[in-house]
Write a protein that holds these residues in place. Structure first.
Motif, short mmCIF file in Angstrom:
data_model
loop_
_atom_site.label_atom_id
_atom_site.label_comp_id
_atom_site.label_asym_id
_atom_site.label_seq_id
_atom_site.Cartn_x
_atom_site.Cartn_y
_atom_site.Cartn_z
N ASN A 53 0.82 -1.21 0.00
CA ASN A 53 0.00 0.00 0.00
C ASN A 53 0.86 1.27 0.00
O ASN A 53 0.33 2.36 0.02
N GLY A 54 2.18 1.12 0.00
CA GLY A 54 3.09 2.25 -0.06
C GLY A 54 3.63 2.71 1.27
O GLY A 54 4.52 3.57 1.32
N ASN A 55 3.13 2.17 2.37
CA ASN A 55 3.62 2.55 3.69
C ASN A 55 4.99 1.94 3.97
O ASN A 55 5.26 0.81 3.59
N ARG A 56 5.82 2.70 4.68
CA ARG A 56 7.13 2.18 5.07
C ARG A 56 6.95 1.17 6.20
O ARG A 56 6.18 1.39 7.13
N LEU A 57 7.68 0.04 6.10
CA LEU A 57 7.62 -0.96 7.17
C LEU A 57 8.81 -0.83 8.10
O LEU A 57 8.65 -0.58 9.28
N ALA A 58 10.01 -1.02 7.56
CA ALA A 58 11.22 -0.96 8.37
C ALA A 58 12.42 -1.03 7.43
O ALA A 58 12.32 -1.59 6.34
N PRO A 59 13.56 -0.50 7.87
CA PRO A 59 14.76 -0.68 7.05
C PRO A 59 15.28 -2.11 7.20
O PRO A 59 15.09 -2.75 8.24
N ILE A 60 15.92 -2.60 6.17
CA ILE A 60 16.50 -3.95 6.24
C ILE A 60 17.68 -3.91 7.19
O ILE A 60 18.58 -3.08 7.07
N TYR A 61 17.67 -4.80 8.17
CA TYR A 61 18.76 -4.88 9.14
C TYR A 61 19.94 -5.64 8.54
O TYR A 61 21.08 -5.22 8.64
N ARG A 62 19.64 -6.78 7.93
CA ARG A 62 20.66 -7.58 7.25
C ARG A 62 19.96 -8.55 6.30
O ARG A 62 18.75 -8.76 6.39
N VAL A 63 20.75 -9.14 5.42
CA VAL A 63 20.24 -10.16 4.51
C VAL A 63 20.82 -11.49 4.96
O VAL A 63 22.04 -11.64 5.06
N ALA A 64 19.96 -12.45 5.25
CA ALA A 64 20.40 -13.77 5.72
C ALA A 64 21.13 -14.51 4.61
O ALA A 64 21.04 -14.16 3.43
N SER A 65 21.83 -15.55 4.97
CA SER A 65 22.60 -16.33 4.00
C SER A 65 21.71 -17.00 2.95
O SER A 65 22.17 -17.28 1.85
N ASP A 66 20.45 -17.22 3.26
CA ASP A 66 19.52 -17.81 2.28
C ASP A 66 18.92 -16.77 1.34
O ASP A 66 18.12 -17.10 0.47
N GLY A 67 19.29 -15.48 1.50
CA GLY A 67 18.82 -14.43 0.62
C GLY A 67 17.58 -13.71 1.09
O GLY A 67 17.09 -12.81 0.41
N ASN A 68 17.05 -14.08 2.25
CA ASN A 68 15.86 -13.42 2.79
C ASN A 68 16.28 -12.23 3.65
O ASN A 68 17.13 -12.36 4.52
N PRO A 69 15.68 -11.06 3.42
CA PRO A 69 16.02 -9.91 4.25
C PRO A 69 15.42 -10.03 5.65
O PRO A 69 14.37 -10.64 5.83
#
Length: 105
Positions: A53-69
């Protein structure tokens, strides 16, 4: 009978002339469309994650080794499935709601 054959032949030729015209409006090739769909997403630490819907959720803290933020949401480190992500207007967007992400384990 000869009039029917001539009519059937004319109808067949006319239908073949119309079919390519229906596809003439597409300007992108199949490879261009698939390359655009398969373009990698910019999932780097600090990049903002948006809801659909365009709302900000959160900044990415890190990207896991499996590629999931992973994001910190409501004081918890939560993994967002990469399969739910897409780029919308240059923004990293998830199809999940904030409530769905917060309830993930």
């Amino acid at each position: 009978m000869n009039k029917f054959v001539a009519f059937a032949a004319a109808a067949s030729i006319a239908s073949f002339a119309v079919v390519p015209a229906a596809f003439a409006g597409t300007s992108q090739s199949v490879s261009a469309v698939t390359d655009a769909a398969a373009a990698p997403l910019d999932m780097s630490a600090g990049k903002m994650l948006y809801a659909d819907n365009g709302n900000r959720l959160a900044p990415i803290y890190r990207v896991a080794s499996d590629g999931n933020p992973q994001v910190i949401l409501n004081g918890r480190l939560v993994t967002v499935p990469a399969s739910s992500l897409s780029a919308v207007d240059g923004k990293l967007t998830t199809s999940l709601s904030k409530k769905e992400i917060a309830s993930a384990k």
